[in-house]
Design a protein around this motif. Structure first.
Motif, PDB file in Angstrom:
ATOM      1  N   ILE A 207       1.060  -1.233   0.056  1.00 35.87           N
ATOM      2  CA  ILE A 207      -0.122  -0.017  -0.022  1.00 35.87           C
ATOM      3  C   ILE A 207       1.033   1.230  -0.050  1.00 35.87           C
ATOM      4  N   GLU A 208       0.462   2.390  -0.667  1.00 37.89           N
ATOM      5  CA  GLU A 208       1.309   3.526  -0.799  1.00 37.89           C
ATOM      6  C   GLU A 208       1.201   4.120   0.611  1.00 37.89           C
ATOM      7  N   HIS A 209       2.285   4.882   0.934  1.00 39.38           N
ATOM      8  CA  HIS A 209       2.438   5.531   2.010  1.00 39.38           C
ATOM      9  C   HIS A 209       3.563   6.651   2.071  1.00 39.38           C
ATOM     10  N   ALA A 210       3.254   7.538   1.188  1.00 43.04           N
ATOM     11  CA  ALA A 210       4.129   8.616   0.702  1.00 43.04           C
ATOM     12  C   ALA A 210       4.521   9.300   1.834  1.00 43.04           C
ATOM     13  N   CYS A 211       4.085   9.703   3.046  1.00 42.04           N
ATOM     14  CA  CYS A 211       4.512  10.287   4.203  1.00 42.04           C
ATOM     15  C   CYS A 211       5.075   9.662   5.116  1.00 42.04           C
ATOM     16  N   GLU A 212       5.379   8.355   4.793  1.00 37.73           N
ATOM     17  CA  GLU A 212       6.160   7.438   5.808  1.00 37.73           C
ATOM     18  C   GLU A 212       5.299   7.219   7.154  1.00 37.73           C
ATOM     19  N   MET A 213       4.102   7.136   7.015  1.00 37.78           N
ATOM     20  CA  MET A 213       2.835   6.892   8.161  1.00 37.78           C
ATOM     21  C   MET A 213       2.841   8.057   9.098  1.00 37.78           C
ATOM     22  N   SER A 214       3.140   9.257   8.822  1.00 35.80           N
ATOM     23  CA  SER A 214       2.927  10.356   9.571  1.00 35.80           C
ATOM     24  C   SER A 214       1.850  11.225   9.561  1.00 35.80           C
ATOM     25  N   CYS A 215       0.729  10.656   8.967  1.00 34.25           N
ATOM     26  CA  CYS A 215      -0.511  11.374   9.141  1.00 34.25           C
ATOM     27  C   CYS A 215      -0.348  12.623   8.132  1.00 34.25           C
ATOM     28  N   ALA A 216       0.384  12.635   7.073  1.00 26.77           N
ATOM     29  CA  ALA A 216       0.543  14.196   6.354  1.00 26.77           C
ATOM     30  C   ALA A 216       0.070  13.713   5.118  1.00 26.77           C
ATOM     31  N   CYS A 217      -0.496  12.641   4.473  1.00 23.89           N
ATOM     32  CA  CYS A 217      -0.942  12.616   3.279  1.00 23.89           C
ATOM     33  C   CYS A 217      -2.098  11.691   3.303  1.00 23.89           C
ATOM     34  N   THR A 218      -2.725  11.327   2.184  1.00 24.69           N
ATOM     35  CA  THR A 218      -3.728  10.461   2.084  1.00 24.69           C
ATOM     36  C   THR A 218      -3.623   8.986   1.146  1.00 24.69           C
ATOM     37  N   THR A 219      -2.341   8.908   1.126  1.00 26.42           N
ATOM     38  CA  THR A 219      -2.099   7.737   0.010  1.00 26.42           C
ATOM     39  C   THR A 219      -2.254   6.312   0.778  1.00 26.42           C
ATOM     40  N   CYS A 220      -2.392   6.452   2.032  1.00 23.73           N
ATOM     41  CA  CYS A 220      -2.728   4.968   2.717  1.00 23.73           C
ATOM     42  C   CYS A 220      -4.001   4.868   2.791  1.00 23.73           C
ATOM     43  N   HIS A 221      -4.938   5.723   2.167  1.00 23.30           N
ATOM     44  CA  HIS A 221      -6.298   5.581   2.552  1.00 23.30           C
ATOM     45  C   HIS A 221      -7.087   4.221   2.341  1.00 23.30           C
ATOM     46  N   VAL A 222      -7.914   3.694   3.194  1.00 24.45           N
ATOM     47  CA  VAL A 222      -8.607   2.530   3.163  1.00 24.45           C
ATOM     48  C   VAL A 222      -9.958   2.588   3.531  1.00 24.45           C
ATOM     49  N   ILE A 223     -11.063   1.958   2.988  1.00 22.65           N
ATOM     50  CA  ILE A 223     -12.324   1.992   3.218  1.00 22.65           C
ATOM     51  C   ILE A 223     -12.692   0.648   4.128  1.00 22.65           C
ATOM     52  N   VAL A 224     -13.084   0.733   5.260  1.00 24.50           N
ATOM     53  CA  VAL A 224     -13.405  -0.286   6.395  1.00 24.50           C
ATOM     54  C   VAL A 224     -14.749  -0.709   6.199  1.00 24.50           C
ATOM     55  N   ARG A 225     -14.943  -2.021   5.405  1.00 24.78           N
ATOM     56  CA  ARG A 225     -16.251  -2.564   4.970  1.00 24.78           C
ATOM     57  C   ARG A 225     -16.782  -3.273   6.124  1.00 24.78           C
ATOM     58  N   GLN A 226     -15.926  -3.823   6.935  1.00 23.34           N
ATOM     59  CA  GLN A 226     -16.568  -4.552   8.236  1.00 23.34           C
ATOM     60  C   GLN A 226     -15.450  -4.409   9.453  1.00 23.34           C
ATOM     61  N   GLY A 227     -16.119  -4.201  10.543  1.00 27.23           N
ATOM     62  CA  GLY A 227     -15.176  -4.136  11.582  1.00 27.23           C
ATOM     63  C   GLY A 227     -14.623  -2.896  12.144  1.00 27.23           C
ATOM     64  N   TYR A 228     -15.313  -1.623  11.555  1.00 26.49           N
ATOM     65  CA  TYR A 228     -15.031  -0.228  11.634  1.00 26.49           C
ATOM     66  C   TYR A 228     -14.852  -0.015  13.161  1.00 26.49           C
TER      67      TYR A 228
END
Length: 112
Positions: free
Chosen positions: A38-59
């Motif tokens: 999965i993309e993670h352009a900001c290295e997981m620092s909550c500075a972009c949205t490239t790791c966006h997912v939609i939680v279909r079950q278990g939110y």
């Protein structure tokens, strides 16, 4: 250990997958640990949205999104009510099913 079911994505995970990760692990870390790139352009620092997912079950099993995450999600392509940034969403004790959106707003995709 909760299971993460990843729905098929034509490029990142064509057949879909079911993986397991310890409670408290971010969805992004769990995906990367199981070779789901999965993309993670900001290295997981909550500075972009490239790791966006939609939680279909278990939110409800995930931690609550922070105000910072909610602000970033407003910029995500294909935002839905069950959207999360996978770098910020931490597993609870129950299984989740996620969908990785087809597109991101990343204009310079890099391989990590």
């Amino acid at each position: 250990m909760p299971a993460i079911t990843v729905l098929p994505h034509p490029e990142i995970c064509p057949q879909g997958a079911t993986i397991h990760a310890p409670t408290g692990t971010s969805l992004c870390e769990a995906l990367l640990d199981h070779d789901i790139e999965i993309e993670h352009a900001c290295e997981m620092s909550c500075a972009c949205t490239t790791c966006h997912v939609i939680v279909r079950q278990g939110y409800e099993s995930l931690n609550e999104p922070s105000e910072e995450e909610e602000d970033m999600l407003d910029k995500a392509w294909g935002l839905e009510p069950q959207s999360r940034l996978s770098c910020q969403a931490r597993l609870g004790t129950r299984d989740v099913t996620i969908e990785i959106p087809r597109y991101t707003i990343n204009h310079a995709r890099e391989r990590h």
